[in-house]
Design a protein around this motif. Sequence first.
Motif, PDB file in Angstrom:
ATOM      1  N   ILE A   1       0.835  -1.199   0.000  1.00  9.85           N
ATOM      2  CA  ILE A   1       0.000   0.000   0.000  1.00  9.85           C
ATOM      3  C   ILE A   1       0.869   1.247   0.000  1.00  9.85           C
ATOM      4  O   ILE A   1       0.614   2.210  -0.733  1.00  9.85           O
ATOM      5  CB  ILE A   1      -0.936  -0.006   1.222  1.00  9.85           C
ATOM      6  CG1 ILE A   1      -1.962  -1.137   1.095  1.00  9.85           C
ATOM      7  CG2 ILE A   1      -1.638   1.340   1.383  1.00  9.85           C
ATOM      8  CD1 ILE A   1      -2.854  -1.286   2.310  1.00  9.85           C
ATOM      9  N   GLN A   2       1.922   1.238   0.808  1.00  7.86           N
ATOM     10  CA  GLN A   2       2.823   2.382   0.875  1.00  7.86           C
ATOM     11  C   GLN A   2       3.481   2.650  -0.474  1.00  7.86           C
ATOM     12  O   GLN A   2       3.586   3.793  -0.930  1.00  7.86           O
ATOM     13  CB  GLN A   2       3.883   2.147   1.952  1.00  7.86           C
ATOM     14  CG  GLN A   2       4.838   3.311   2.161  1.00  7.86           C
ATOM     15  CD  GLN A   2       4.125   4.576   2.586  1.00  7.86           C
ATOM     16  OE1 GLN A   2       3.139   4.522   3.323  1.00  7.86           O
ATOM     17  NE2 GLN A   2       4.605   5.724   2.117  1.00  7.86           N
TER      18      GLN A   2
ATOM     19  N   ALA B   1      -0.023   4.585  -8.208  1.00  7.74           N
ATOM     20  CA  ALA B   1      -0.530   3.528  -9.088  1.00  7.74           C
ATOM     21  C   ALA B   1      -0.952   2.348  -8.222  1.00  7.74           C
ATOM     22  O   ALA B   1      -0.172   1.871  -7.403  1.00  7.74           O
ATOM     23  CB  ALA B   1       0.535   3.088 -10.087  1.00  7.74           C
ATOM     24  N   TRP B   2      -2.176   1.904  -8.427  1.00 11.79           N
ATOM     25  CA  TRP B   2      -2.723   0.829  -7.609  1.00 11.79           C
ATOM     26  C   TRP B   2      -2.987  -0.436  -8.439  1.00 11.79           C
ATOM     27  O   TRP B   2      -3.406  -1.451  -7.898  1.00 11.79           O
ATOM     28  CB  TRP B   2      -4.043   1.274  -6.967  1.00 11.79           C
ATOM     29  CG  TRP B   2      -3.882   2.424  -6.034  1.00 11.79           C
ATOM     30  CD1 TRP B   2      -3.745   3.736  -6.367  1.00 11.79           C
ATOM     31  CD2 TRP B   2      -3.819   2.374  -4.606  1.00 11.79           C
ATOM     32  NE1 TRP B   2      -3.603   4.516  -5.240  1.00 11.79           N
ATOM     33  CE2 TRP B   2      -3.647   3.695  -4.140  1.00 11.79           C
ATOM     34  CE3 TRP B   2      -3.893   1.332  -3.682  1.00 11.79           C
ATOM     35  CZ2 TRP B   2      -3.551   4.009  -2.793  1.00 11.79           C
ATOM     36  CZ3 TRP B   2      -3.794   1.644  -2.328  1.00 11.79           C
ATOM     37  CH2 TRP B   2      -3.621   2.974  -1.899  1.00 11.79           C
TER      38      TRP B   2
ATOM     39  N   GLN C   1      -9.691  -6.514   0.956  1.00 12.37           N
ATOM     40  CA  GLN C   1     -10.457  -5.548   1.736  1.00 12.37           C
ATOM     41  C   GLN C   1      -9.561  -4.436   2.264  1.00 12.37           C
ATOM     42  O   GLN C   1      -9.934  -3.260   2.261  1.00 12.37           O
ATOM     43  CB  GLN C   1     -11.161  -6.249   2.901  1.00 12.37           C
ATOM     44  CG  GLN C   1     -12.340  -7.116   2.494  1.00 12.37           C
ATOM     45  CD  GLN C   1     -13.000  -7.792   3.683  1.00 12.37           C
ATOM     46  OE1 GLN C   1     -12.535  -7.664   4.815  1.00 12.37           O
ATOM     47  NE2 GLN C   1     -14.063  -8.533   3.428  1.00 12.37           N
ATOM     48  N   LEU C   2      -8.365  -4.806   2.711  1.00  5.67           N
ATOM     49  CA  LEU C   2      -7.412  -3.803   3.191  1.00  5.67           C
ATOM     50  C   LEU C   2      -7.010  -2.850   2.070  1.00  5.67           C
ATOM     51  O   LEU C   2      -6.888  -1.635   2.276  1.00  5.67           O
ATOM     52  CB  LEU C   2      -6.175  -4.493   3.776  1.00  5.67           C
ATOM     53  CG  LEU C   2      -6.395  -5.349   5.030  1.00  5.67           C
ATOM     54  CD1 LEU C   2      -5.091  -6.031   5.420  1.00  5.67           C
ATOM     55  CD2 LEU C   2      -6.903  -4.489   6.177  1.00  5.67           C
TER      56      LEU C   2
ATOM     57  N   VAL D   1      12.689  -5.044  -3.545  1.00  5.30           N
ATOM     58  CA  VAL D   1      12.279  -6.316  -2.960  1.00  5.30           C
ATOM     59  C   VAL D   1      11.294  -6.047  -1.840  1.00  5.30           C
ATOM     60  O   VAL D   1      11.613  -5.360  -0.882  1.00  5.30           O
ATOM     61  CB  VAL D   1      13.492  -7.107  -2.411  1.00  5.30           C
ATOM     62  CG1 VAL D   1      13.033  -8.406  -1.783  1.00  5.30           C
ATOM     63  CG2 VAL D   1      14.475  -7.353  -3.542  1.00  5.30           C
ATOM     64  N   LEU D   2      10.101  -6.596  -1.974  1.00  2.00           N
ATOM     65  CA  LEU D   2       9.084  -6.473  -0.926  1.00  2.00           C
ATOM     66  C   LEU D   2       8.782  -7.856  -0.376  1.00  2.00           C
ATOM     67  O   LEU D   2       8.927  -8.843  -1.067  1.00  2.00           O
ATOM     68  CB  LEU D   2       7.809  -5.840  -1.496  1.00  2.00           C
ATOM     69  CG  LEU D   2       7.927  -4.383  -1.929  1.00  2.00           C
ATOM     70  CD1 LEU D   2       6.626  -3.928  -2.552  1.00  2.00           C
ATOM     71  CD2 LEU D   2       8.284  -3.481  -0.760  1.00  2.00           C
ATOM     72  N   PRO D   3       8.294  -7.901   0.858  1.00  2.92           N
ATOM     73  CA  PRO D   3       8.010  -9.210   1.446  1.00  2.92           C
ATOM     74  C   PRO D   3       6.854  -9.902   0.740  1.00  2.92           C
ATOM     75  O   PRO D   3       5.964  -9.247   0.233  1.00  2.92           O
ATOM     76  CB  PRO D   3       7.617  -8.867   2.905  1.00  2.92           C
ATOM     77  CG  PRO D   3       7.212  -7.423   2.851  1.00  2.92           C
ATOM     78  CD  PRO D   3       8.024  -6.790   1.769  1.00  2.92           C
TER      79      PRO D   3
END
Length: 336
Positions: free
Chosen positions: A239-240, A247-248, A270-271, A334-336
């Motif tokens: 989200i951050q 851009a989503w 939902q989040l 790199v994101l978790p």
Amino acid sequence: MSNINLEQLELTQSLAQKRKMTTDAFLASFRKYVLANLKGTISNEEVVSLLTIAERYDVDPFLGHFYAFQTTEGKIVPVLTYDGWVHIVNRNPQYDGEAFAFSESRVGEPVTQKKVHEWIECTIYRKDRQYPVVVREYFNENYQDASVNTQDANSDQGAWQKLPNRRLRMQAFVQAARLAFGITGVYHQQDLQQTSAVKRTPAVDAPGQQQVEQPEPIVSLKPQYVNAEKVEAFVKPLIQRAKELKAWGFLEPYLKGHITDKDELQFALQLIEKAMAEHKKSSPDEDKCQRSEEVGVDQATLDVTPVQNDETIEAPQVFNAISNSAQVEGNFGVLP
């Protein structure tokens, strides 16, 4: 005078033997636990009807599964307690679980002003059926004043005042169980008592009246068996990054590709929905915020370079490919 000899009935003997009791001891205990609150003389025929219910649904009066209730007309009817309904459902070999859904809108309990779900929905699954049974029960159709229940007559707070959400959830389960497993010939305590009217507070007051600030809608509760902390920890950095890049579009396809559990995926989406709505509200002029439906999963995958020799695409490569399809510059990292 009745010609029925309860001690000699095969039904009575069978129930007594199952509990390793003599027939006389079983009938004495049955009268104590099931018939104790009844007034007047109870015929043997009425006792037989209650014993039949115990045998048919395998409910145990000594465990508080059911009791006899006398209506205002003097009729004796069997009433299942909530434990009795749960017992019947769980012992059925076709039972395959249940789930609950809760309304976002809330109403106020008249006495305590506690916020209660306007409705609660129960879904029961059966192994032998393609579609589940879904029942929705509304608070204003089930609510009872304390005075309605004789056990709470001397108090202004009965079960519906102290634990309104639990009572509504229980009622939804009972009605769903009745339909899913064809439970007939018995009553639920709620069925024998009158309900009390509950007015839902309108979202907007009529013209000329003072407007009362309404509470914010409550976000749907997370699924029952989701590890919320794990999902939130996974989604938060996504989200951050979406906010930073404005851009989503990459979020939904990425989540669908990395979260296999359907309940966890639903909670994660939902989040995302909530975060995106809050972000758009705080930044209404941002026209670059796009949902995944607008970007399109197919469009995103078109920019992914085919991988040879069944090579696995690592998370950073997937992020880069999706970011390119959304025409966003920069590296996701790199994101978790």
